[in-house]
Design a protein around this motif. Sequence first.
Motif, PDB file in Angstrom:
ATOM      1  N   GLN A 268      20.935  23.999  -9.014  1.00  0.00           N
ATOM      2  CA  GLN A 268      22.081  23.131  -9.200  1.00  0.00           C
ATOM      3  C   GLN A 268      21.646  21.684  -9.049  1.00  0.00           C
ATOM      4  O   GLN A 268      20.668  21.386  -8.360  1.00  0.00           O
ATOM      5  CB  GLN A 268      23.184  23.474  -8.197  1.00  0.00           C
ATOM      6  N   THR A 269      22.352  20.810  -9.698  1.00  0.00           N
ATOM      7  CA  THR A 269      22.069  19.382  -9.577  1.00  0.00           C
ATOM      8  C   THR A 269      23.296  18.694  -8.997  1.00  0.00           C
ATOM      9  O   THR A 269      24.429  19.081  -9.261  1.00  0.00           O
ATOM     10  CB  THR A 269      21.750  18.744 -10.938  1.00  0.00           C
ATOM     11  N   ASP A 270      23.024  17.720  -8.163  1.00  0.00           N
ATOM     12  CA  ASP A 270      24.104  16.952  -7.563  1.00  0.00           C
ATOM     13  C   ASP A 270      23.636  15.514  -7.455  1.00  0.00           C
ATOM     14  O   ASP A 270      22.898  15.143  -6.546  1.00  0.00           O
ATOM     15  CB  ASP A 270      24.452  17.515  -6.179  1.00  0.00           C
ATOM     16  N   VAL A 271      24.063  14.717  -8.407  1.00  0.00           N
ATOM     17  CA  VAL A 271      23.611  13.324  -8.459  1.00  0.00           C
ATOM     18  C   VAL A 271      24.043  12.564  -7.215  1.00  0.00           C
ATOM     19  O   VAL A 271      23.366  11.649  -6.759  1.00  0.00           O
ATOM     20  CB  VAL A 271      24.152  12.631  -9.737  1.00  0.00           C
ATOM     21  N   THR A 272      25.163  12.984  -6.606  1.00  0.00           N
ATOM     22  CA  THR A 272      25.625  12.268  -5.415  1.00  0.00           C
ATOM     23  C   THR A 272      24.668  12.445  -4.240  1.00  0.00           C
ATOM     24  O   THR A 272      24.686  11.655  -3.305  1.00  0.00           O
ATOM     25  CB  THR A 272      27.027  12.760  -4.996  1.00  0.00           C
ATOM     26  N   LEU A 273      23.842  13.497  -4.289  1.00  0.00           N
ATOM     27  CA  LEU A 273      22.877  13.734  -3.205  1.00  0.00           C
ATOM     28  C   LEU A 273      21.507  13.142  -3.502  1.00  0.00           C
ATOM     29  O   LEU A 273      20.597  13.283  -2.707  1.00  0.00           O
ATOM     30  CB  LEU A 273      22.719  15.241  -2.965  1.00  0.00           C
ATOM     31  N   LYS A 274      21.368  12.477  -4.631  1.00  0.00           N
ATOM     32  CA  LYS A 274      20.048  12.039  -5.071  1.00  0.00           C
ATOM     33  C   LYS A 274      19.348  11.177  -4.020  1.00  0.00           C
ATOM     34  O   LYS A 274      18.136  11.274  -3.836  1.00  0.00           O
ATOM     35  CB  LYS A 274      20.170  11.265  -6.381  1.00  0.00           C
ATOM     36  N   SER A 275      20.088  10.356  -3.334  1.00  0.00           N
ATOM     37  CA  SER A 275      19.479   9.452  -2.361  1.00  0.00           C
ATOM     38  C   SER A 275      19.232  10.118  -1.011  1.00  0.00           C
ATOM     39  O   SER A 275      18.586   9.540  -0.149  1.00  0.00           O
ATOM     40  CB  SER A 275      20.375   8.223  -2.147  1.00  0.00           C
ATOM     41  N   PHE A 276      19.755  11.331  -0.833  1.00  0.00           N
ATOM     42  CA  PHE A 276      19.689  11.952   0.491  1.00  0.00           C
ATOM     43  C   PHE A 276      18.879  13.236   0.533  1.00  0.00           C
ATOM     44  O   PHE A 276      18.431  13.647   1.596  1.00  0.00           O
ATOM     45  CB  PHE A 276      21.115  12.282   0.978  1.00  0.00           C
ATOM     46  N   PHE A 277      18.706  13.890  -0.606  1.00  0.00           N
ATOM     47  CA  PHE A 277      18.150  15.246  -0.625  1.00  0.00           C
ATOM     48  C   PHE A 277      16.857  15.244  -1.408  1.00  0.00           C
ATOM     49  O   PHE A 277      16.845  15.357  -2.609  1.00  0.00           O
ATOM     50  CB  PHE A 277      19.169  16.196  -1.286  1.00  0.00           C
ATOM     51  N   GLY A 278      15.738  15.064  -0.715  1.00  0.00           N
ATOM     52  CA  GLY A 278      14.446  15.114  -1.384  1.00  0.00           C
ATOM     53  C   GLY A 278      14.034  13.768  -1.932  1.00  0.00           C
ATOM     54  O   GLY A 278      14.842  12.919  -2.241  1.00  0.00           O
ATOM     55  N   ARG A 279      12.715  13.619  -2.064  1.00  0.00           N
ATOM     56  CA  ARG A 279      12.180  12.356  -2.553  1.00  0.00           C
ATOM     57  C   ARG A 279      11.291  12.529  -3.765  1.00  0.00           C
ATOM     58  O   ARG A 279      10.700  11.586  -4.252  1.00  0.00           O
ATOM     59  CB  ARG A 279      11.380  11.668  -1.445  1.00  0.00           C
ATOM     60  N   GLY A 280      11.153  13.784  -4.249  1.00  0.00           N
ATOM     61  CA  GLY A 280      10.269  14.032  -5.384  1.00  0.00           C
ATOM     62  C   GLY A 280      10.959  13.788  -6.706  1.00  0.00           C
ATOM     63  O   GLY A 280      12.071  13.273  -6.791  1.00  0.00           O
ATOM     64  N   SER A 281      10.277  14.209  -7.784  1.00  0.00           N
ATOM     65  CA  SER A 281      10.817  13.975  -9.120  1.00  0.00           C
ATOM     66  C   SER A 281      12.079  14.781  -9.366  1.00  0.00           C
ATOM     67  O   SER A 281      12.888  14.442 -10.208  1.00  0.00           O
ATOM     68  CB  SER A 281       9.762  14.348 -10.166  1.00  0.00           C
ATOM     69  N   GLY A 282      12.265  15.888  -8.607  1.00  0.00           N
ATOM     70  CA  GLY A 282      13.457  16.705  -8.788  1.00  0.00           C
ATOM     71  C   GLY A 282      14.461  16.475  -7.680  1.00  0.00           C
ATOM     72  O   GLY A 282      15.124  17.388  -7.224  1.00  0.00           O
ATOM     73  N   GLU A 283      14.578  15.247  -7.229  1.00  0.00           N
ATOM     74  CA  GLU A 283      15.317  14.957  -6.011  1.00  0.00           C
ATOM     75  C   GLU A 283      16.793  15.337  -6.065  1.00  0.00           C
ATOM     76  O   GLU A 283      17.412  15.524  -5.040  1.00  0.00           O
ATOM     77  CB  GLU A 283      15.174  13.480  -5.650  1.00  0.00           C
ATOM     78  N   SER A 284      17.379  15.436  -7.267  1.00  0.00           N
ATOM     79  CA  SER A 284      18.783  15.825  -7.334  1.00  0.00           C
ATOM     80  C   SER A 284      18.952  17.318  -7.614  1.00  0.00           C
ATOM     81  O   SER A 284      20.058  17.790  -7.807  1.00  0.00           O
ATOM     82  CB  SER A 284      19.505  15.010  -8.410  1.00  0.00           C
ATOM     83  N   VAL A 285      17.851  18.058  -7.641  1.00  0.00           N
ATOM     84  CA  VAL A 285      17.888  19.498  -7.921  1.00  0.00           C
ATOM     85  C   VAL A 285      17.768  20.268  -6.616  1.00  0.00           C
ATOM     86  O   VAL A 285      16.942  19.951  -5.769  1.00  0.00           O
ATOM     87  CB  VAL A 285      16.735  19.905  -8.862  1.00  0.00           C
ATOM     88  N   GLN A 286      18.613  21.286  -6.463  1.00  0.00           N
ATOM     89  CA  GLN A 286      18.524  22.135  -5.285  1.00  0.00           C
ATOM     90  C   GLN A 286      18.462  23.605  -5.696  1.00  0.00           C
ATOM     91  O   GLN A 286      18.883  23.956  -6.797  1.00  0.00           O
ATOM     92  CB  GLN A 286      19.744  21.930  -4.370  1.00  0.00           C
ATOM     93  N   MET A 287      17.942  24.418  -4.815  1.00  0.00           N
ATOM     94  CA  MET A 287      17.936  25.863  -4.988  1.00  0.00           C
ATOM     95  C   MET A 287      18.999  26.436  -4.062  1.00  0.00           C
ATOM     96  O   MET A 287      19.011  26.130  -2.867  1.00  0.00           O
ATOM     97  CB  MET A 287      16.562  26.465  -4.641  1.00  0.00           C
ATOM     98  N   LYS A 288      19.880  27.260  -4.607  1.00  0.00           N
ATOM     99  CA  LYS A 288      20.936  27.875  -3.808  1.00  0.00           C
ATOM    100  C   LYS A 288      20.691  29.376  -3.719  1.00  0.00           C
ATOM    101  O   LYS A 288      20.590  30.062  -4.735  1.00  0.00           O
ATOM    102  CB  LYS A 288      22.305  27.606  -4.428  1.00  0.00           C
TER     103      LYS A 288
END
Length: 232
Positions: free
Chosen positions: A189-209
């Motif tokens: 899933q992607t969540d642009v609102t978390l981009k600044s808080f969740f991860g610092r890599g190239s896929g920083e707005s991508v999460q695994m659920k």
Amino acid sequence: MSKYSIEQFIKQTRQEDKGEGFFELETPRMLEVNLTGQVWAKMGSMISYNGRIKFEREGILEHGLGKMFKKALTGEGAQLMKANGNGKLYLADQGKKISILDLNDEAIFVNGNDLLAFEDGIEWDIKLMKRIAGMMSGGLFNVRLEGRGMIAITSHYEPLTLLVTPDNPVITDPNATVAWSGNLEPEFQTDVTLKSFFGRGSGESVQMKFSGHGFVVVQPFEEVYYSQSNNS
């Protein structure tokens, strides 16, 4: 103590047989394989050995066209070697911490970069994360291992295992995800609102659920994955 005589240093650091079996942690970051036959290991992970051991790169067609095609897509991270013979083999991977798991007719997914070695006879297959490939540089891949025998996985620093239950799904940063139970299929899933808080890599707005019953292993470090074109 940081200062030793040579005799003290040898006594403190010398190899010791702990009688733990086929796989043995010689140190938290070095695996000893008591080899009497064959083992699969990550290419380039051999540190030292004694005895009569022969090393072979995994044959390009050794596991069929399907795996060859998938390995071509995943680049260098999943390259394996075989060690055959009798002796002691020492493996390590960039100083990462090693954990030994003994599978008992169980299955586990391991990030391709974090699989160090496994016993011959364990069934394995490369699984591509197709949906994430366009979201991250080079995408991610993992290896599914199943059967009976020992596997060795690596993590940067201490791993943490999170339990997944139907009422408690777990969301992780793909770059920090080491392994998960074989019955779980992560959603991306992607969540642009978390981009600044969740991860610092190239896929920083991508999460695994992860949902259902099982576990997920994470590390306090974000690995950067490269595509094959970047590796070449």
